[in-house]
Motif scaffolding. Structure first.
Motif, PDB file in Angstrom:
ATOM      1  N   PHE A  68      11.978  -8.397 -16.460  1.00  0.00           N
ATOM      2  CA  PHE A  68      11.011  -7.464 -17.019  1.00  0.00           C
ATOM      3  C   PHE A  68      11.553  -6.037 -17.003  1.00  0.00           C
ATOM      4  O   PHE A  68      11.427  -5.307 -17.992  1.00  0.00           O
ATOM      5  CB  PHE A  68       9.682  -7.523 -16.257  1.00  0.00           C
ATOM      6  CG  PHE A  68       8.688  -6.509 -16.741  1.00  0.00           C
ATOM      7  CD1 PHE A  68       7.989  -6.723 -17.918  1.00  0.00           C
ATOM      8  CD2 PHE A  68       8.466  -5.335 -16.029  1.00  0.00           C
ATOM      9  CE1 PHE A  68       7.078  -5.783 -18.382  1.00  0.00           C
ATOM     10  CE2 PHE A  68       7.557  -4.394 -16.489  1.00  0.00           C
ATOM     11  CZ  PHE A  68       6.863  -4.613 -17.668  1.00  0.00           C
ATOM     12  N   VAL A  69      12.157  -5.630 -15.927  1.00  0.00           N
ATOM     13  CA  VAL A  69      12.723  -4.273 -15.843  1.00  0.00           C
ATOM     14  C   VAL A  69      13.832  -4.115 -16.878  1.00  0.00           C
ATOM     15  O   VAL A  69      13.915  -3.090 -17.571  1.00  0.00           O
ATOM     16  CB  VAL A  69      13.226  -3.977 -14.412  1.00  0.00           C
ATOM     17  CG1 VAL A  69      14.022  -2.693 -14.366  1.00  0.00           C
ATOM     18  CG2 VAL A  69      12.042  -3.904 -13.452  1.00  0.00           C
ATOM     19  N   MET A  70      14.684  -5.142 -17.019  1.00  0.00           N
ATOM     20  CA  MET A  70      15.757  -5.059 -18.017  1.00  0.00           C
ATOM     21  C   MET A  70      15.174  -4.981 -19.432  1.00  0.00           C
ATOM     22  O   MET A  70      15.650  -4.216 -20.270  1.00  0.00           O
ATOM     23  CB  MET A  70      16.697  -6.256 -17.869  1.00  0.00           C
ATOM     24  CG  MET A  70      17.509  -6.213 -16.590  1.00  0.00           C
ATOM     25  SD  MET A  70      18.472  -7.693 -16.295  1.00  0.00           S
ATOM     26  CE  MET A  70      19.575  -7.702 -17.677  1.00  0.00           C
ATOM     27  N   TRP A  71      14.140  -5.778 -19.736  1.00  0.00           N
ATOM     28  CA  TRP A  71      13.505  -5.733 -21.049  1.00  0.00           C
ATOM     29  C   TRP A  71      12.892  -4.367 -21.304  1.00  0.00           C
ATOM     30  O   TRP A  71      13.037  -3.801 -22.391  1.00  0.00           O
ATOM     31  CB  TRP A  71      12.424  -6.814 -21.135  1.00  0.00           C
ATOM     32  CG  TRP A  71      11.555  -6.663 -22.346  1.00  0.00           C
ATOM     33  CD1 TRP A  71      11.830  -7.083 -23.607  1.00  0.00           C
ATOM     34  CD2 TRP A  71      10.293  -6.002 -22.400  1.00  0.00           C
ATOM     35  NE1 TRP A  71      10.804  -6.746 -24.449  1.00  0.00           N
ATOM     36  CE2 TRP A  71       9.845  -6.071 -23.733  1.00  0.00           C
ATOM     37  CE3 TRP A  71       9.495  -5.366 -21.449  1.00  0.00           C
ATOM     38  CZ2 TRP A  71       8.638  -5.524 -24.141  1.00  0.00           C
ATOM     39  CZ3 TRP A  71       8.296  -4.828 -21.859  1.00  0.00           C
ATOM     40  CH2 TRP A  71       7.872  -4.903 -23.182  1.00  0.00           C
ATOM     41  N   TYR A  72      12.207  -3.842 -20.304  1.00  0.00           N
ATOM     42  CA  TYR A  72      11.546  -2.552 -20.456  1.00  0.00           C
ATOM     43  C   TYR A  72      12.557  -1.462 -20.794  1.00  0.00           C
ATOM     44  O   TYR A  72      12.321  -0.625 -21.666  1.00  0.00           O
ATOM     45  CB  TYR A  72      10.779  -2.197 -19.181  1.00  0.00           C
ATOM     46  CG  TYR A  72       9.966  -0.935 -19.294  1.00  0.00           C
ATOM     47  CD1 TYR A  72       8.710  -0.954 -19.863  1.00  0.00           C
ATOM     48  CD2 TYR A  72      10.472   0.283 -18.846  1.00  0.00           C
ATOM     49  CE1 TYR A  72       7.964   0.199 -19.996  1.00  0.00           C
ATOM     50  CE2 TYR A  72       9.738   1.447 -18.971  1.00  0.00           C
ATOM     51  CZ  TYR A  72       8.489   1.409 -19.541  1.00  0.00           C
ATOM     52  OH  TYR A  72       7.760   2.542 -19.666  1.00  0.00           O
ATOM     53  N   VAL A  73      13.703  -1.486 -20.125  1.00  0.00           N
ATOM     54  CA  VAL A  73      14.727  -0.465 -20.361  1.00  0.00           C
ATOM     55  C   VAL A  73      15.311  -0.596 -21.767  1.00  0.00           C
ATOM     56  O   VAL A  73      15.554   0.397 -22.448  1.00  0.00           O
ATOM     57  CB  VAL A  73      15.835  -0.567 -19.283  1.00  0.00           C
ATOM     58  CG1 VAL A  73      17.041   0.253 -19.653  1.00  0.00           C
ATOM     59  CG2 VAL A  73      15.276  -0.120 -17.949  1.00  0.00           C
ATOM     60  N   THR A  74      15.534  -1.843 -22.224  1.00  0.00           N
ATOM     61  CA  THR A  74      16.145  -2.022 -23.546  1.00  0.00           C
ATOM     62  C   THR A  74      15.167  -1.763 -24.688  1.00  0.00           C
ATOM     63  O   THR A  74      15.578  -1.337 -25.761  1.00  0.00           O
ATOM     64  CB  THR A  74      16.728  -3.440 -23.693  1.00  0.00           C
ATOM     65  OG1 THR A  74      15.697  -4.390 -23.468  1.00  0.00           O
ATOM     66  CG2 THR A  74      17.873  -3.661 -22.727  1.00  0.00           C
ATOM     67  N   GLU A  75      13.870  -2.015 -24.502  1.00  0.00           N
ATOM     68  CA  GLU A  75      12.889  -1.853 -25.576  1.00  0.00           C
ATOM     69  C   GLU A  75      12.423  -0.413 -25.761  1.00  0.00           C
ATOM     70  O   GLU A  75      11.937  -0.060 -26.820  1.00  0.00           O
ATOM     71  CB  GLU A  75      11.673  -2.748 -25.328  1.00  0.00           C
ATOM     72  CG  GLU A  75      11.958  -4.212 -25.544  1.00  0.00           C
ATOM     73  CD  GLU A  75      12.323  -4.532 -26.985  1.00  0.00           C
ATOM     74  OE1 GLU A  75      11.656  -4.020 -27.912  1.00  0.00           O
ATOM     75  OE2 GLU A  75      13.285  -5.290 -27.169  1.00  0.00           O
ATOM     76  N   HIS A  76      12.522   0.391 -24.758  1.00  0.00           N
ATOM     77  CA  HIS A  76      12.059   1.775 -24.847  1.00  0.00           C
ATOM     78  C   HIS A  76      13.267   2.695 -24.923  1.00  0.00           C
ATOM     79  O   HIS A  76      14.279   2.478 -24.266  1.00  0.00           O
ATOM     80  CB  HIS A  76      11.183   2.125 -23.641  1.00  0.00           C
ATOM     81  CG  HIS A  76       9.930   1.313 -23.583  1.00  0.00           C
ATOM     82  ND1 HIS A  76       9.888   0.034 -23.092  1.00  0.00           N
ATOM     83  CD2 HIS A  76       8.666   1.609 -23.998  1.00  0.00           C
ATOM     84  CE1 HIS A  76       8.662  -0.432 -23.180  1.00  0.00           C
ATOM     85  NE2 HIS A  76       7.892   0.507 -23.736  1.00  0.00           N
ATOM     86  N   ASP A  77      13.162   3.705 -25.712  1.00  0.00           N
ATOM     87  CA  ASP A  77      14.258   4.663 -25.859  1.00  0.00           C
ATOM     88  C   ASP A  77      14.202   5.626 -24.674  1.00  0.00           C
ATOM     89  O   ASP A  77      13.480   6.624 -24.700  1.00  0.00           O
ATOM     90  CB  ASP A  77      14.101   5.411 -27.190  1.00  0.00           C
ATOM     91  CG  ASP A  77      15.314   6.267 -27.493  1.00  0.00           C
ATOM     92  OD1 ASP A  77      16.400   5.951 -26.962  1.00  0.00           O
ATOM     93  OD2 ASP A  77      15.168   7.243 -28.246  1.00  0.00           O
ATOM     94  N   LEU A  78      14.927   5.274 -23.627  1.00  0.00           N
ATOM     95  CA  LEU A  78      14.869   6.060 -22.399  1.00  0.00           C
ATOM     96  C   LEU A  78      16.135   6.882 -22.224  1.00  0.00           C
ATOM     97  O   LEU A  78      17.232   6.469 -22.613  1.00  0.00           O
ATOM     98  CB  LEU A  78      14.711   5.128 -21.195  1.00  0.00           C
ATOM     99  CG  LEU A  78      13.483   4.205 -21.194  1.00  0.00           C
ATOM    100  CD1 LEU A  78      13.515   3.309 -19.970  1.00  0.00           C
ATOM    101  CD2 LEU A  78      12.206   5.009 -21.221  1.00  0.00           C
ATOM    102  N   THR A  79      15.975   8.044 -21.587  1.00  0.00           N
ATOM    103  CA  THR A  79      17.142   8.841 -21.235  1.00  0.00           C
ATOM    104  C   THR A  79      17.785   8.236 -19.992  1.00  0.00           C
ATOM    105  O   THR A  79      17.213   7.344 -19.344  1.00  0.00           O
ATOM    106  CB  THR A  79      16.732  10.301 -20.946  1.00  0.00           C
ATOM    107  OG1 THR A  79      15.885  10.300 -19.790  1.00  0.00           O
ATOM    108  CG2 THR A  79      16.004  10.932 -22.123  1.00  0.00           C
TER     109      THR A  79
END
Length: 133
Positions: A48-59
Motif C-alpha cells: 500500500f505504501v509503495m502504491w501510494y507513492v507511485t500513484e501520487h505525484d510526490l516530492t
C-alpha cells in the motif's frame, strides 16, 4: 462462541490466547493461520505504501515522509505482535536443562572393584548390584 482455556496445569505454561480455536482446528493450525494472516497484513501495508507513492505525484521530501510513516506503522504492527506473543507458551524448567553428559543408564562394571555389575542411572551409581553374566 468459543470456550475459555482451562487453567494451565504447569505453572510455567502461559497462553496469550484466551479462547480455544474453532472445533476441528488444532492449536498448531490456528497458529499457522494467525502467522499467515499477520504476514499478509504486513505485506499489504508495504504494498500500500509503495502504491501510494507511485500513484501520487510526490516530492522527494513527501516520499521520505511517506516511507517514515509506513515504517512507523510497520514498527507499531510488529511491536503489538511481539507484545501479544510475549505471554505465549514457555518451555518448562526441564526443557531448559542441558542434555545429560556421560554414559546412558545401564549395567556397568562396578567402579568399586567388587567384580559385579552396578546400575548407572544416567547421573549416579546406585546400590543395585548384579553378578557378571
Amino acid at each position: 462462541m468459543s470456550q475459555p482455556f482451562p487453567p494451565p496445569s504447569d505453572p510455567y505454561e502461559r497462553r496469550s490466547d484466551t479462547t480455544v480455536p474453532r472445533p476441528g482446528i488444532s492449536r498448531e493450525d490456528a497458529r499457522r493461520r494467525r502467522n499467515r494472516t499477520e504476514g499478509l497484513a504486513g505485506l499489504f501495508l508495504v504494498l500500500f505504501v509503495m502504491w501510494y507513492v507511485t500513484e501520487h505525484d510526490l516530492t522527494n521530501t513527501e516520499v521520505v515522509a511517506t516511507f517514515c510513516v509506513g515504517g512507523a506503522l510497520l514498527f507499531v504492527f510488529l511491536l503489538l505482535r511481539a507484545l501479544a506473543r510475549a505471554g505465549g507458551p514457555r518451555p518448562g524448567p526441564s526443557a531448559l536443562l542441558p542434555p545429560p553428559v556421560g554414559p546412558p543408564p545401564g549395567w556397568y562394571i562396578d567402579p568399586a572393584g567388587s567384580g559385579n555389575h552396578r546400575w548407572w542411572d544416567g547421573t549416579r551409581w546406585t546400590e543395585v548390584l548384579q553378578p557378571p553374566r
